[in-house]
Design a protein around this motif. Structure first.
Motif, mmCIF file in Angstrom:
data_model
loop_
_atom_site.group_PDB
_atom_site.id
_atom_site.type_symbol
_atom_site.label_atom_id
_atom_site.label_comp_id
_atom_site.label_asym_id
_atom_site.label_seq_id
_atom_site.Cartn_x
_atom_site.Cartn_y
_atom_site.Cartn_z
ATOM 1 N N PHE A 1 41.987 31.731 56.317
ATOM 2 C CA PHE A 1 40.739 31.856 55.573
ATOM 3 C C PHE A 1 40.885 32.984 54.578
ATOM 4 O O PHE A 1 41.922 33.678 54.532
ATOM 5 C CB PHE A 1 39.544 32.079 56.520
ATOM 6 N N ARG A 2 39.830 33.157 53.778
ATOM 7 C CA ARG A 2 39.895 34.179 52.740
ATOM 8 C C ARG A 2 38.637 35.027 52.820
ATOM 9 O O ARG A 2 37.534 34.500 53.034
ATOM 10 C CB ARG A 2 39.974 33.462 51.381
ATOM 11 N N VAL A 3 38.774 36.349 52.702
ATOM 12 C CA VAL A 3 37.619 37.244 52.594
ATOM 13 C C VAL A 3 37.748 37.885 51.217
ATOM 14 O O VAL A 3 38.644 38.708 51.001
ATOM 15 C CB VAL A 3 37.653 38.326 53.696
ATOM 16 N N ASN B 1 32.737 30.176 50.886
ATOM 17 C CA ASN B 1 32.092 30.313 49.582
ATOM 18 C C ASN B 1 33.152 30.573 48.486
ATOM 19 O O ASN B 1 34.085 31.336 48.722
ATOM 20 C CB ASN B 1 31.118 31.498 49.721
ATOM 21 N N PRO B 2 32.994 29.945 47.278
ATOM 22 C CA PRO B 2 34.036 30.117 46.252
ATOM 23 C C PRO B 2 34.278 31.586 45.887
ATOM 24 O O PRO B 2 35.396 31.971 45.546
ATOM 25 C CB PRO B 2 33.480 29.362 45.039
ATOM 26 N N LEU B 3 33.249 32.417 45.973
ATOM 27 C CA LEU B 3 33.416 33.821 45.593
ATOM 28 C C LEU B 3 33.799 34.696 46.803
ATOM 29 O O LEU B 3 34.786 35.426 46.797
ATOM 30 C CB LEU B 3 32.121 34.334 44.961
ATOM 31 N N PHE B 4 32.997 34.577 47.863
ATOM 32 C CA PHE B 4 33.193 35.491 49.009
ATOM 33 C C PHE B 4 34.226 34.987 50.013
ATOM 34 O O PHE B 4 34.647 35.724 50.890
ATOM 35 C CB PHE B 4 31.910 35.647 49.832
#
Ligand code: HEM
Length: 441
Positions: A40-42, A10-13
């Motif tokens: 990945f990104r959190v 998700n672009p935000l989360f």
């Protein structure tokens, strides 16, 4: 330098929601879909997941000093100063001291202490199965492993109800920690939000439980040879220093909490899988009968029970109690042919390694025999971690689990348990209670 797949989410989360929903599955699947390595990104945090044996080896063994434990390991002060959360020179000094307590003398008492705990559990199980036909497996294993660690660490006994209550408190406290760790922003712990208040009261109750258990020891510890007594008299040969009173209390808490849930889950899954695989259970019973008859196993008997051991190993391959190891890159790093920027969170997915292609076509099946052959892929197997932070209690846990499993299989025929799923909590646990039908042999 090679590119690593980046899972956008998700672009935000980023992938926060997938990670919170099912951390073990998410990490394992993501890494295995991309040759064992993915980014990945959190929210704003950048992470790397690893399920590639050689790269995991670099992180944990050859470059271990460059991959430290990050703030998530601190668990908001639950085990702030214990071996599980520390890194660097402070950790090394404490590890050296603690290592002296995990000697062969301690292992020699694990068999007898475990045997007593199985006898007590069997009495309880006999009453339970007579009224229900089956037993609550997870609760039984929790009581058993807590009885063993309480006796080995503090020469004390813990009532079954207290064991369950403490287990639940620890689960709840760590769930709250996990929720904070995967949130975009968490209010400082001193703010009286409902979650913070709940967490603080659980932390206080757990600290109180350990402090009063230490205090209530027979003769306040004098003349005892348990782990706590050994730790408190240990001195570093280089510096002559021992543990401070605070460090001793923190380490006792760490060993207590690290030492029961892990063993309990590995025994729970082993009996579950044996209940589902009667042919394997039968071979286990045959091996035990030919080596021991009805006699309880002692430490020296264990090498002659390779199939019992293989069942435990195969269970921990499929359901590793500790499913991922978190680290942080302190500097820019190179792993394999990849550059990893400083500050990246690194997660070695033990579940991913244990299901890597190197295990072959049947890697999702329960096949203990694979550990009887000499050529199984050692680098892709690490239920106890690897390198300098290798579990300090691994021999302890192996002796306890082998003795408990052997004695349970000597006493009972297992029926087929209800089918359960997996939930990643502190450890990789069943998502609901397993009822295991039992009858006396
Ligand atoms: C089946 C049982 C067990 C499993 C699967 C298990 C797993 C692990 C793993 C994977 C690590 C490495 C953590 C890391 O690299 O960050 C670890 C570390 C540790 N374990 Fe265990 N463990 C078990 C039983 C025990 C027992 C019985 C004790 C104590 C009585 C214990 C105490 C510890 C401690 C203190 C550490 C930290 C070691 C360090 O960093 O120096 N564990 N364990």
């Amino acid at each position: 330098m090679d590119e690593i797949h980046f899972e956008r989410g998700n672009p935000l989360f980023g992938v926060a929601q997938d990670l919170a929903r099912s951390p073990d599955r998410f990490l394992c699947d993501l890494a295995l879909r991309h040759d064992g390595l993915a980014r990945f990104r959190v929210f704003h945090r950048h992470m790397l997941v690893i399920a590639e044996p050689d790269i995991a080896h670099e992180v944990l063994v050859s470059k271990w000093q460059h991959f430290v434990r990050g703030r998530q390991s601190l668990n908001l002060g639950l085990f702030a100063k214990g071996l599980l959360s520390m890194s660097g020179p402070e950790w090394l000094e404490q590890r050296r001291l603690a290592q002296t307590a995990f000697n062969r003398d301690i292992l020699k008492s694990v068999d007898g202490v475990t045997a007593q705990a199985v006898e007590a559990l069997a009495a309880q199980w006999d009453a339970e199965r007579q009224s229900n036909g089956s037993v609550a497996l997870g609760n039984g294993m929790l009581q058993l492993s807590m009885a063993v660690i309480a006796r080995m660490l503090l020469s004390t006994t813990i009532a079954p109800d207290t064991a369950l209550h403490v287990g639940q408190m620890l689960q709840r406290a760590l769930q709250l920690v996990m929720r904070r760790n995967t949130a975009i922003w968490a209010p400082p712990i001193w703010l009286p939000t409902p979650d913070n208040l709940k967490f603080r009261s659980l932390r206080k109750a757990l600290n109180h439980f350990i402090a009063s258990t230490i205090n209530d020891r027979p003769e306040r510890g004098e003349g005892l040879t348990d782990l706590h007594a050994t730790l408190s008299s240990a001195r570093d040969p280089r510096t002559g220093r021992g543990l401070s009173a605070d460090a001793l209390a923190e380490e006792t808490k760490t060993l207590f909490f690290a030492g029961y849930e892990t063993v309990a889950t590995s025994l729970t899954w082993t009996l579950y899988l044996l209940g589902q695989n009667p042919a394997v259970a039968h071979s286990v019973q045959q091996e035990i009968a030919s080596v021991l008859g009805d006699r309880a196993p002692r430490l020296d008997d264990l090498p002659r029970l390779p199939y019992v051991r293989a069942c435990l190993m195969e269970t921990m391959r499929l359901y590793p109690p500790v499913y991922a190891l978190p680290r942080l890159t302190a500097e820019d790093e190179t792993l394999g042919s990849h550059r990893i920027p400083r500050g990246t969170g690194v997660l070695v997915s033990i579940s991913g390694l244990h299901r890597a292609p190197v295990w072959g076509e049947d890697r999702d099946a329960f096949r203990p025999e694979r550990f009887l052959k000499p050529d199984w892929p050692r680098r892709a197997y690490m239920p106890f971690g690897a390198g300098r932070h290798l579990c300090i209690g691994n021999d302890f846990a192996n002796v306890e689990a082998m003795v408990a499993l052997t004695m349970i299989m000597q006493r009972y025929h297992l029926g087929t348990p209800n089918t359960v799923g997996v939930r990643a909590r502190i450890t990789l646990s069943p998502d609901s209670e397993i009822r295991l039908p039992l009858s006396r042999r």
